[in-house]
Design a protein around this motif. Structure first.
Motif, PDB file in Angstrom:
ATOM      1  N   LEU A 134      55.117  34.635  29.589  1.00 31.50           N
ATOM      2  CA  LEU A 134      55.630  35.759  30.435  1.00 31.50           C
ATOM      3  C   LEU A 134      55.881  35.077  31.982  1.00 31.50           C
ATOM      4  CD1 LEU A 134      52.817  38.395  29.747  1.00 31.50           C
ATOM      5  CD2 LEU A 134      55.112  38.126  28.962  1.00 31.50           C
ATOM      6  N   ARG A 135      55.246  33.909  32.412  1.00 32.38           N
ATOM      7  CA  ARG A 135      55.620  33.355  33.718  1.00 32.38           C
ATOM      8  C   ARG A 135      57.015  32.939  33.636  1.00 32.38           C
ATOM      9  NH1 ARG A 135      51.449  29.725  34.430  1.00 32.38           N
ATOM     10  NH2 ARG A 135      50.222  31.532  34.898  1.00 32.38           N
ATOM     11  N   TYR A 136      57.373  31.992  32.611  1.00 37.20           N
ATOM     12  CA  TYR A 136      58.660  31.706  32.139  1.00 37.20           C
ATOM     13  C   TYR A 136      59.640  32.663  32.114  1.00 37.20           C
ATOM     14  CZ  TYR A 136      62.421  29.911  29.162  1.00 37.20           C
ATOM     15  OH  TYR A 136      63.817  29.719  28.507  1.00 37.20           O
ATOM     16  N   ARG A 137      59.290  33.726  31.383  1.00 36.02           N
ATOM     17  CA  ARG A 137      60.184  34.805  31.361  1.00 36.02           C
ATOM     18  C   ARG A 137      60.597  35.384  32.807  1.00 36.02           C
ATOM     19  NH1 ARG A 137      59.371  39.846  27.403  1.00 36.02           N
ATOM     20  NH2 ARG A 137      58.174  40.686  29.230  1.00 36.02           N
ATOM     21  N   GLU A 138      59.705  35.770  33.404  1.00 39.11           N
ATOM     22  CA  GLU A 138      59.820  36.141  34.810  1.00 39.11           C
ATOM     23  C   GLU A 138      60.849  35.312  35.531  1.00 39.11           C
ATOM     24  OE1 GLU A 138      57.190  37.948  38.498  1.00 39.11           O
ATOM     25  OE2 GLU A 138      56.183  37.146  36.774  1.00 39.11           O
ATOM     26  N   THR A 139      60.451  34.109  35.488  1.00 38.92           N
ATOM     27  CA  THR A 139      61.113  33.048  36.357  1.00 38.92           C
ATOM     28  C   THR A 139      62.554  33.087  35.967  1.00 38.92           C
ATOM     29  OG1 THR A 139      59.253  31.614  36.705  1.00 38.92           O
ATOM     30  CG2 THR A 139      61.129  30.671  37.351  1.00 38.92           C
ATOM     31  N   VAL A 140      63.013  33.015  34.775  1.00 40.08           N
ATOM     32  CA  VAL A 140      64.271  33.052  33.938  1.00 40.08           C
ATOM     33  C   VAL A 140      65.003  34.248  34.817  1.00 40.08           C
ATOM     34  CG1 VAL A 140      65.844  33.358  32.023  1.00 40.08           C
ATOM     35  CG2 VAL A 140      64.126  31.637  32.181  1.00 40.08           C
ATOM     36  N   GLN A 141      64.361  35.445  34.606  1.00 38.85           N
ATOM     37  CA  GLN A 141      64.919  36.697  35.101  1.00 38.85           C
ATOM     38  C   GLN A 141      65.441  36.743  36.509  1.00 38.85           C
ATOM     39  OE1 GLN A 141      62.232  39.595  33.480  1.00 38.85           O
ATOM     40  NE2 GLN A 141      63.033  39.706  31.582  1.00 38.85           N
ATOM     41  N   GLU A 142      64.216  36.130  37.245  1.00 36.22           N
ATOM     42  CA  GLU A 142      64.427  36.296  38.884  1.00 36.22           C
ATOM     43  C   GLU A 142      65.557  35.268  39.307  1.00 36.22           C
ATOM     44  OE1 GLU A 142      60.940  35.558  40.747  1.00 36.22           O
ATOM     45  OE2 GLU A 142      59.941  37.176  39.803  1.00 36.22           O
ATOM     46  N   LEU A 143      65.619  34.091  38.374  1.00 39.17           N
ATOM     47  CA  LEU A 143      66.723  32.989  39.113  1.00 39.17           C
ATOM     48  C   LEU A 143      68.211  33.720  38.420  1.00 39.17           C
ATOM     49  CD1 LEU A 143      64.806  29.759  38.411  1.00 39.17           C
ATOM     50  CD2 LEU A 143      65.403  30.960  40.483  1.00 39.17           C
ATOM     51  N   SER A 144      68.167  34.265  37.126  1.00 34.66           N
ATOM     52  CA  SER A 144      69.244  34.558  36.665  1.00 34.66           C
ATOM     53  C   SER A 144      70.091  35.854  37.628  1.00 34.66           C
ATOM     54  CB  SER A 144      69.182  35.138  35.373  1.00 34.66           C
ATOM     55  OG  SER A 144      68.745  33.978  34.509  1.00 34.66           O
ATOM     56  N   ARG A 145      69.297  36.564  38.350  1.00 31.81           N
ATOM     57  CA  ARG A 145      69.713  37.762  39.081  1.00 31.81           C
ATOM     58  C   ARG A 145      70.422  36.936  40.544  1.00 31.81           C
ATOM     59  NH1 ARG A 145      64.410  39.851  39.173  1.00 31.81           N
ATOM     60  NH2 ARG A 145      64.168  40.995  37.054  1.00 31.81           N
ATOM     61  N   LEU A 146      70.198  35.769  40.719  1.00 32.16           N
ATOM     62  CA  LEU A 146      70.783  35.242  41.911  1.00 32.16           C
ATOM     63  C   LEU A 146      71.959  34.927  41.849  1.00 32.16           C
ATOM     64  CD1 LEU A 146      68.039  32.614  43.023  1.00 32.16           C
ATOM     65  CD2 LEU A 146      68.267  34.779  43.977  1.00 32.16           C
ATOM     66  N   SER A 147      72.964  34.992  42.672  1.00 32.89           N
ATOM     67  CA  SER A 147      74.283  34.740  42.711  1.00 32.89           C
ATOM     68  C   SER A 147      74.581  33.155  42.677  1.00 32.89           C
ATOM     69  CB  SER A 147      75.081  35.308  43.835  1.00 32.89           C
ATOM     70  OG  SER A 147      74.599  34.404  45.086  1.00 32.89           O
ATOM     71  N   ASN A 148      75.575  32.808  42.251  1.00 33.65           N
ATOM     72  CA  ASN A 148      75.803  31.198  42.196  1.00 33.65           C
ATOM     73  C   ASN A 148      75.765  30.681  43.442  1.00 33.65           C
ATOM     74  OD1 ASN A 148      76.414  31.249  39.443  1.00 33.65           O
ATOM     75  ND2 ASN A 148      78.710  31.549  39.773  1.00 33.65           N
ATOM     76  N   ARG A 149      76.078  31.480  44.435  1.00 35.27           N
ATOM     77  CA  ARG A 149      76.143  30.905  45.717  1.00 35.27           C
ATOM     78  C   ARG A 149      74.378  30.706  46.148  1.00 35.27           C
ATOM     79  NH1 ARG A 149      79.493  32.362  51.130  1.00 35.27           N
ATOM     80  NH2 ARG A 149      77.941  31.068  52.720  1.00 35.27           N
ATOM     81  N   ASP A 150      73.849  31.520  45.872  1.00 42.13           N
ATOM     82  CA  ASP A 150      72.198  31.645  46.441  1.00 42.13           C
ATOM     83  C   ASP A 150      71.658  30.349  45.402  1.00 42.13           C
ATOM     84  OD1 ASP A 150      72.224  33.683  47.993  1.00 42.13           O
ATOM     85  OD2 ASP A 150      71.936  35.226  46.290  1.00 42.13           O
ATOM     86  N   LEU A 151      72.013  30.146  44.267  1.00 42.25           N
ATOM     87  CA  LEU A 151      71.460  29.151  43.403  1.00 42.25           C
ATOM     88  C   LEU A 151      71.919  27.738  44.038  1.00 42.25           C
ATOM     89  CD1 LEU A 151      72.190  30.414  39.748  1.00 42.25           C
ATOM     90  CD2 LEU A 151      69.937  30.215  40.959  1.00 42.25           C
ATOM     91  N   ASN A 152      72.881  27.680  44.286  1.00 41.13           N
ATOM     92  CA  ASN A 152      73.623  26.459  44.961  1.00 41.13           C
ATOM     93  C   ASN A 152      72.929  26.287  46.295  1.00 41.13           C
ATOM     94  OD1 ASN A 152      75.513  24.258  45.113  1.00 41.13           O
ATOM     95  ND2 ASN A 152      76.679  25.389  46.636  1.00 41.13           N
TER      96      ASN A 152
END
Length: 48
Positions: free
Chosen positions: A12-30
């Protein structure tokens, strides 16, 4: 029983982290130094 509960919580922690990071824009991830292709690896490391 606690082993199973631990595995479920980690998933569940893995899934939540994937979802949160996936919501970020490419710029935010960068800005964080993360590429979109690294999201699952980072989430696995966080879930342990």
């Amino acid at each position: 029983m606690s082993f199973l509960v631990s595995k479920i919580r980690n998933y569940l922690r893995y899934r939540e982290t994937v979802q949160e990071l996936s919501r970020l824009s490419n710029r935010d991830l960068n800005d964080l130094g993360i590429s979109r292709s690294e999201i699952r690896r980072i989430a696995r490391g966080h879930a342990v």
